[in-house]
Design an enzyme around this catalytic site. Structure first.
Site, PDB file in Angstrom:
ATOM      1  N   HIS A  64      49.782  40.739  26.805  1.00  0.00           N
ATOM      2  CA  HIS A  64      50.606  41.789  26.185  1.00  0.00           C
ATOM      3  C   HIS A  64      51.898  42.083  26.963  1.00  0.00           C
ATOM      4  O   HIS A  64      52.201  43.211  27.330  1.00  0.00           O
ATOM      5  CB  HIS A  64      49.817  43.052  25.826  1.00  0.00           C
ATOM      6  CG  HIS A  64      49.062  43.744  26.926  1.00  0.00           C
ATOM      7  ND1 HIS A  64      49.595  44.038  28.136  1.00  0.00           N
ATOM      8  CD2 HIS A  64      47.799  44.241  26.953  1.00  0.00           C
ATOM      9  CE1 HIS A  64      48.709  44.689  28.871  1.00  0.00           C
ATOM     10  NE2 HIS A  64      47.611  44.804  28.186  1.00  0.00           N
TER      11      HIS A  64
ATOM     12  N   HIS B 108      34.996  49.994  30.103  1.00  0.00           N
ATOM     13  CA  HIS B 108      36.360  50.166  29.575  1.00  0.00           C
ATOM     14  C   HIS B 108      36.427  49.463  28.223  1.00  0.00           C
ATOM     15  O   HIS B 108      35.929  48.343  28.082  1.00  0.00           O
ATOM     16  CB  HIS B 108      37.324  49.542  30.594  1.00  0.00           C
ATOM     17  CG  HIS B 108      38.751  49.502  30.209  1.00  0.00           C
ATOM     18  ND1 HIS B 108      39.365  50.488  29.481  1.00  0.00           N
ATOM     19  CD2 HIS B 108      39.728  48.572  30.470  1.00  0.00           C
ATOM     20  CE1 HIS B 108      40.649  50.168  29.337  1.00  0.00           C
ATOM     21  NE2 HIS B 108      40.881  49.006  29.909  1.00  0.00           N
TER      22      HIS B 108
ATOM     23  N   GLU C 164      39.197  48.578  26.399  1.00  0.00           N
ATOM     24  CA  GLU C 164      40.298  47.676  26.027  1.00  0.00           C
ATOM     25  C   GLU C 164      39.677  46.332  25.638  1.00  0.00           C
ATOM     26  O   GLU C 164      38.680  45.889  26.231  1.00  0.00           O
ATOM     27  CB  GLU C 164      41.315  47.529  27.169  1.00  0.00           C
ATOM     28  CG  GLU C 164      42.587  46.848  26.675  1.00  0.00           C
ATOM     29  CD  GLU C 164      43.795  47.017  27.593  1.00  0.00           C
ATOM     30  OE1 GLU C 164      43.655  47.568  28.708  1.00  0.00           O
ATOM     31  OE2 GLU C 164      44.892  46.581  27.181  1.00  0.00           O
TER      32      GLU C 164
ATOM     33  N   ASP D 153      40.069  43.214  25.904  1.00  0.00           N
ATOM     34  CA  ASP D 153      39.773  42.060  26.773  1.00  0.00           C
ATOM     35  C   ASP D 153      38.386  42.207  27.416  1.00  0.00           C
ATOM     36  O   ASP D 153      37.809  41.234  27.886  1.00  0.00           O
ATOM     37  CB  ASP D 153      40.859  41.844  27.838  1.00  0.00           C
ATOM     38  CG  ASP D 153      41.234  43.095  28.600  1.00  0.00           C
ATOM     39  OD1 ASP D 153      41.068  44.212  28.074  1.00  0.00           O
ATOM     40  OD2 ASP D 153      41.714  42.954  29.743  1.00  0.00           O
TER      41      ASP D 153
ATOM     42  N   HIS E 156      42.774  52.583  33.742  1.00  0.00           N
ATOM     43  CA  HIS E 156      44.069  53.004  33.249  1.00  0.00           C
ATOM     44  C   HIS E 156      44.037  53.534  31.810  1.00  0.00           C
ATOM     45  O   HIS E 156      45.101  53.810  31.243  1.00  0.00           O
ATOM     46  CB  HIS E 156      45.078  51.856  33.379  1.00  0.00           C
ATOM     47  CG  HIS E 156      44.766  50.687  32.475  1.00  0.00           C
ATOM     48  ND1 HIS E 156      45.720  50.121  31.678  1.00  0.00           N
ATOM     49  CD2 HIS E 156      43.651  50.016  32.227  1.00  0.00           C
ATOM     50  CE1 HIS E 156      45.182  49.120  30.987  1.00  0.00           C
ATOM     51  NE2 HIS E 156      43.940  49.045  31.321  1.00  0.00           N
TER      52      HIS E 156
ATOM     53  N   ASP F  69      39.119  47.244  35.603  1.00  0.00           N
ATOM     54  CA  ASP F  69      40.493  46.769  35.827  1.00  0.00           C
ATOM     55  C   ASP F  69      40.990  47.011  37.260  1.00  0.00           C
ATOM     56  O   ASP F  69      41.830  46.251  37.767  1.00  0.00           O
ATOM     57  CB  ASP F  69      41.452  47.454  34.854  1.00  0.00           C
ATOM     58  CG  ASP F  69      41.464  46.789  33.479  1.00  0.00           C
ATOM     59  OD1 ASP F  69      41.182  45.590  33.389  1.00  0.00           O
ATOM     60  OD2 ASP F  69      41.771  47.482  32.501  1.00  0.00           O
TER      61      ASP F  69
ATOM     62  N   TYR G 168      49.612  42.416  39.749  1.00  0.00           N
ATOM     63  CA  TYR G 168      48.733  43.171  38.840  1.00  0.00           C
ATOM     64  C   TYR G 168      48.940  44.677  39.038  1.00  0.00           C
ATOM     65  O   TYR G 168      49.107  45.437  38.084  1.00  0.00           O
ATOM     66  CB  TYR G 168      47.299  42.766  39.160  1.00  0.00           C
ATOM     67  CG  TYR G 168      46.221  43.322  38.285  1.00  0.00           C
ATOM     68  CD1 TYR G 168      45.712  42.589  37.218  1.00  0.00           C
ATOM     69  CD2 TYR G 168      45.668  44.568  38.538  1.00  0.00           C
ATOM     70  CE1 TYR G 168      44.692  43.085  36.428  1.00  0.00           C
ATOM     71  CE2 TYR G 168      44.652  45.074  37.758  1.00  0.00           C
ATOM     72  CZ  TYR G 168      44.164  44.329  36.706  1.00  0.00           C
ATOM     73  OH  TYR G 168      43.151  44.832  35.931  1.00  0.00           O
TER      74      TYR G 168
ATOM     75  N   HIS H 130      38.899  41.323  36.344  1.00  0.00           N
ATOM     76  CA  HIS H 130      39.815  40.176  36.279  1.00  0.00           C
ATOM     77  C   HIS H 130      39.917  39.540  37.662  1.00  0.00           C
ATOM     78  O   HIS H 130      40.027  40.251  38.679  1.00  0.00           O
ATOM     79  CB  HIS H 130      41.228  40.609  35.884  1.00  0.00           C
ATOM     80  CG  HIS H 130      41.341  41.169  34.498  1.00  0.00           C
ATOM     81  ND1 HIS H 130      41.198  40.413  33.357  1.00  0.00           N
ATOM     82  CD2 HIS H 130      41.611  42.427  34.069  1.00  0.00           C
ATOM     83  CE1 HIS H 130      41.367  41.178  32.291  1.00  0.00           C
ATOM     84  NE2 HIS H 130      41.612  42.411  32.701  1.00  0.00           N
TER      85      HIS H 130
END
Ligand code: FEO
Length: 393
Positions: A23, A77, A79, A81, A143, A162, A190, A223
């Site tokens: 993104h 989380h 999100e 991904d 986040h 994250d 990152y 990640h």
């Protein structure tokens, strides 16, 4: 490939070798979507992966356990991904209860509908799963509002989602198995591109985790590689980055149409370097916003240049300013320069944008009509010199 964090705690994630644009974040080394399986009296899955990798993820789990035997799916989380494969794994793990924060529950329903059995947790809540205890720590706005960490108390493993991640695809799973310089570069990139605006929250969260008596020997983010040899290294780095620690370094970021702004950038850089101060020069159509933010992270001063086009800021520079004002780098000195043919407008536009973001703007800015001559280039050199003196002071 070693995928075991500690006996009974496994990595079941996937490697996304080819993603180059996450993104808008340029992921030149790809990424991973990490998920973990804990085998105890209860079987617990921590996080899922991007839906395009769902089949590989389910296969990774099935090599270790029967999916129907999963008791809990923890969603740290929402999100996509990390939650993209949730509907698919939940359909197979028919007996599983999903665990999330309260905001996580709302987000799961808003993303995937209301067909799940969800138990919500708050900071300090514990779940006994056999000989292990899972402790949950909410991390709102780190986040997303739903974000939380899961800590395995007995193994001292912090699954931080994250936080502490890196977009780094590798066949290796652990920090001691990859090049340390590359690892820290990706961790910094990152932080700069995802978390920089959240520095004060991060500093407080690190304190809160310490006060909860959490002292991880392994930090397993969602990640990149897992920090097992030097977890303190990434915690210390986050402490410094969130405090805005920087060094005497100047970053010049610009774009150019017919070379005038480029000449100015080079002359400013010479002026900085003449004082022995480190300077980095990035033209935005040869670089990208991701690299620019990484350079800014540890720099004391940022110098931004744009030619005027259609009475305003050059598009790549405008895009950079939108990006950087959102990420709110802390305690930098900001300078602006540019060129124009007749009416001008780029420099004024850049300064207005920076002031609206409460950046410390140093004026006057340098502007040149058409092409910088000897005198204008001397002024650019002198500006570089002045900036170098200011940041050394
Ligand atoms: Fe906030 Fe890696 O997703």
């Amino acid at each position: 490939m070693d995928k075991t964090l500690k006996e009974g705690v496994h990595w079941v994630g996937v490697v996304d070798w080819n993603i180059r644009d996450f993104h808008g974040y340029i992921t030149k080394r790809g990424t991973t979507y990490n998920a973990y399986l804990i085998e105890d009296e209860k079987t617990v899955l921590v996080d899922t992966v991007k839906h395009t990798f769902c089949a590989e993820y389910l296969s990774n789990i099935a090599k270790l356990v029967d999916l129907e035997k999963i008791d809990y799916i923890i969603v740290n989380h929402v999100e996509m991904d990390h939650s993209g494969s949730l509907p698919f794994v939940a359909a197979k793990a028919k007996n599983a209860t999903i665990i999330s924060s309260e905001r996580g529950k709302e987000a799961i329903i808003e993303h995937y509908g209301d067909n799940f059995k969800i138990q919500t947790v708050k900071t300090g809540d514990e779940l006994k799963i056999g000989k292990r205890t899972l402790k949950f720590i909410e991390a709102p706005m780190l986040h997303w509002p739903d974000s939380m960490f899961t800590y395995i108390v007995e193994d001292q493993i912090l699954m931080s989602n994250d936080a502490f991640g890196q977009h780094l695809a590798s066949s290796k799973r652990f920090d001691d198995e990859v090049d340390e310089h590359v690892l820290m570069e990706e961790a910094a990139t990152y932080y700069a591109n995802i978390l920089m605006a959240l520095g004060p929250l991060i500093a407080r969260k690190i304190q809160e985790v310490v006060q909860l008596g959490i002292s991880p020997t392994i930090i397993a983010p969602s990640h990149g590689v897992i920090w097992r040899s030097k977890p303190a290294k990434i915690i210390n780095a986050y402490s410094e980055w969130s405090a805005g620690v920087c060094k005497p370094k100047v970053v010049i970021i610009y774009d150019t149409m017919w070379g005038s702004t480029d000449k100015m950038a080079r002359a400013i850089a010479e002026g900085v370097a003449s004082q022995g101060v480190e300077v980095r020069v990035l033209k935005l159509r040869a670089s990208d916003n991701t690299a620019a933010l990484t350079e800014i992270l540890d720099a004391k001063a940022v110098v931004v240049g744009s030619p005027t086009i259609n009475n305003g800021i050059f598009p790549t520079v405008g895009s950079f300013l939108t990006y950087v004002t959102g990420l709110k780098p802390k305690d930098k000195l900001w300078y602006f320069f540019g060129s124009f043919g007749w009416g001008g407008g780029a420099v004024r536009g850049m300064i207005d944008t920076a002031k609206k973001a409460n950046f410390a703007v140093h004026e006057p800015a340098l502007e040149v009509k058409y092409v910088p001559g000897e005198e204008a280039l001397k002024k650019c050199f002198d500006l570089g010199n002045k900036i170098a003196h200011q940041i050394k002071a």
